[in-house]
Design a protein around this motif. Structure first.
Motif, PDB file in Angstrom:
ATOM      1  N   VAL A 164      68.397 141.431  35.444  1.00  0.00           N
ATOM      2  CA  VAL A 164      67.809 142.254  34.170  1.00  0.00           C
ATOM      3  C   VAL A 164      66.472 143.001  34.774  1.00  0.00           C
ATOM      4  O   VAL A 164      66.380 144.279  34.596  1.00  0.00           O
ATOM      5  N   LEU A 165      65.806 142.324  35.798  1.00  0.00           N
ATOM      6  CA  LEU A 165      64.450 142.901  36.345  1.00  0.00           C
ATOM      7  C   LEU A 165      64.925 144.078  37.478  1.00  0.00           C
ATOM      8  O   LEU A 165      63.920 144.971  37.422  1.00  0.00           O
ATOM      9  N   ALA A 213      69.057 130.804  34.857  1.00  0.00           N
ATOM     10  CA  ALA A 213      67.869 131.573  34.474  1.00  0.00           C
ATOM     11  C   ALA A 213      67.609 132.480  35.366  1.00  0.00           C
ATOM     12  O   ALA A 213      67.141 133.748  35.155  1.00  0.00           O
ATOM     13  N   THR A 214      67.186 132.073  36.391  1.00  0.00           N
ATOM     14  CA  THR A 214      66.916 132.755  37.634  1.00  0.00           C
ATOM     15  C   THR A 214      67.669 133.959  37.945  1.00  0.00           C
ATOM     16  O   THR A 214      67.246 135.336  38.057  1.00  0.00           O
ATOM     17  N   LEU A 215      68.921 133.743  38.173  1.00  0.00           N
ATOM     18  CA  LEU A 215      69.813 134.911  38.400  1.00  0.00           C
ATOM     19  C   LEU A 215      70.022 135.775  37.385  1.00  0.00           C
ATOM     20  O   LEU A 215      69.852 137.158  37.444  1.00  0.00           O
ATOM     21  N   ALA A 269      64.220 133.214  44.837  1.00  0.00           N
ATOM     22  CA  ALA A 269      64.333 132.089  44.464  1.00  0.00           C
ATOM     23  C   ALA A 269      65.942 131.878  44.174  1.00  0.00           C
ATOM     24  O   ALA A 269      66.452 130.689  44.268  1.00  0.00           O
ATOM     25  N   SER A 270      66.747 132.711  43.777  1.00  0.00           N
ATOM     26  CA  SER A 270      68.025 132.617  43.432  1.00  0.00           C
ATOM     27  C   SER A 270      69.173 131.838  44.625  1.00  0.00           C
ATOM     28  O   SER A 270      69.819 131.116  43.974  1.00  0.00           O
ATOM     29  N   PRO A 296      67.670 131.465  28.377  1.00  0.00           N
ATOM     30  CA  PRO A 296      66.401 131.449  29.191  1.00  0.00           C
ATOM     31  C   PRO A 296      66.223 132.616  29.983  1.00  0.00           C
ATOM     32  O   PRO A 296      64.876 133.178  30.268  1.00  0.00           O
ATOM     33  N   GLY A 297      66.987 132.944  30.768  1.00  0.00           N
ATOM     34  CA  GLY A 297      67.108 134.127  31.925  1.00  0.00           C
ATOM     35  C   GLY A 297      66.557 135.269  31.139  1.00  0.00           C
ATOM     36  O   GLY A 297      65.480 136.302  31.648  1.00  0.00           O
TER      37      GLY A 297
END
Length: 294
Positions: A186-187, A179-181, A45-46, A67-68
């Motif tokens: 992190v993941l 938030a997405t980036l 999605a990024s 938020p991310g």
């Protein structure tokens, strides 16, 4: 905000929740591990969100990092809880977030909730319990996983509150892109260290992960983030209990999982509780500030 002017944000919130209800289906049908699926959800999605963000004059602000970080924690902890406890336990406990949002709002943000709203919240959460009652289990062996489910709810409540706060002064694309980036960064190491299958190996894998990114994340979370500027944060968090109802219906339609009278009753009670919360939310309690453009 008048009922007429809040109609579209409410519709966006509901459609967003329905889109997120498809997420477990996409995760179930892909062959990568659950944490890896969470990473690919954000990673795929990024680029689209960053491309949209590049057209905006807004720059990165530190408040957009929260938020991310919280969403990455939500996904990582929830996927781990699924491995330790039952899927039903993990899902139900993760959906304690409306109660946590309400408690934080009252204790720390000075929000006053009406008795009708509290009744609707209790009714909606009772419906969620009934919805998943057939699959719930109580066991000391699963206690650690259940605790992770509660921690998931805390992360998701924090995500909802920080997105709502960021939306007061930032465009929805900026909030979602940041938030997405951050979540993907992190993941990535968590997914790689988990020992799960990380790389998609087939076209169907990529299609499922693409659906997870486009429909559940950009579509679902994007609509929810947009709606949070126009609706009460507390009401929005309760309305997200549509997600487990939608997930159960989609699993019945697409995966032939059982959906009987108790599930239907639980879903109806959830919707009834949300309706009561809607009617008990004063028009002036909408969390929106008009400083952001969308």
């Amino acid at each position: 905000m008048s009922p007429e002017s809040s109609r579209w944000p409410l519709a966006g919130l509901i459609v967003g929740a329905l889109c997120i209800g498809l997420a477990p289906i996409f995760v179930r049908l892909t062959e990568v591990g659950p944490t890896s699926a969470a990473f690919w959800r954000l990673a795929l999605a990024s680029p689209l969100l960053l491309l949209a963000w590049s057209q905006s004059p807004e720059r990165l602000h530190w408040r957009l990092l929260w938020p991310g970080l919280l969403f990455a924690g939500d996904l990582a902890v929830w996927h781990q809880s699924i491995h330790i406890t039952s899927v039903a336990n993990a899902t139900l406990l993760a959906n304690l977030q409306p109660a946590i949002v309400a408690a934080i709002s009252v204790l720390f943000l000075g929000v006053r909730l009406s008795r009708g709203f509290v009744l609707g919240l209790a009714l909606a959460m009772s419906g969620a319990i009934i919805l998943m009652a057939d699959s719930l289990s109580v066991s000391l062996e699963h206690f650690g996983g259940d605790l992770l489910g509660v921690l998931t709810a805390c992360f998701y409540a924090g995500y909802i509150l920080t997105v709502a706060a960021a939306r007061r002064s930032h465009h929805v694309v900026s909030v979602m892109a940041a938030a997405t980036l951050v979540g993907a960064v992190v993941l990535a190491p968590i997914a790689l260290a988990s020992g799960e299958a990380f790389w998609p190996t087939s076209r169907s894998d990529w299609l499922m992960l693409g659906g997870l990114a486009l429909i559940s994340h950009i579509g679902g979370q994007g609509l929810i983030a947009w709606s949070l500027r126009h609706l009460s944060t507390q009401f929005s968090s309760v309305s997200l209990l549509i997600q487990p109802v939608a997930a159960a219906v989609f699993a019945w339609l697409l995966l032939a999982e059982p959906f009987g009278a108790w599930q239907a009753l639980g879903g109806a009670i959830v919707l009834g509780g949300i309706l009561i919360c809607r009617q008990s939310t004063p028009a002036g309690q909408a969390s929106a500030n008009r400083s952001a453009s969308a």
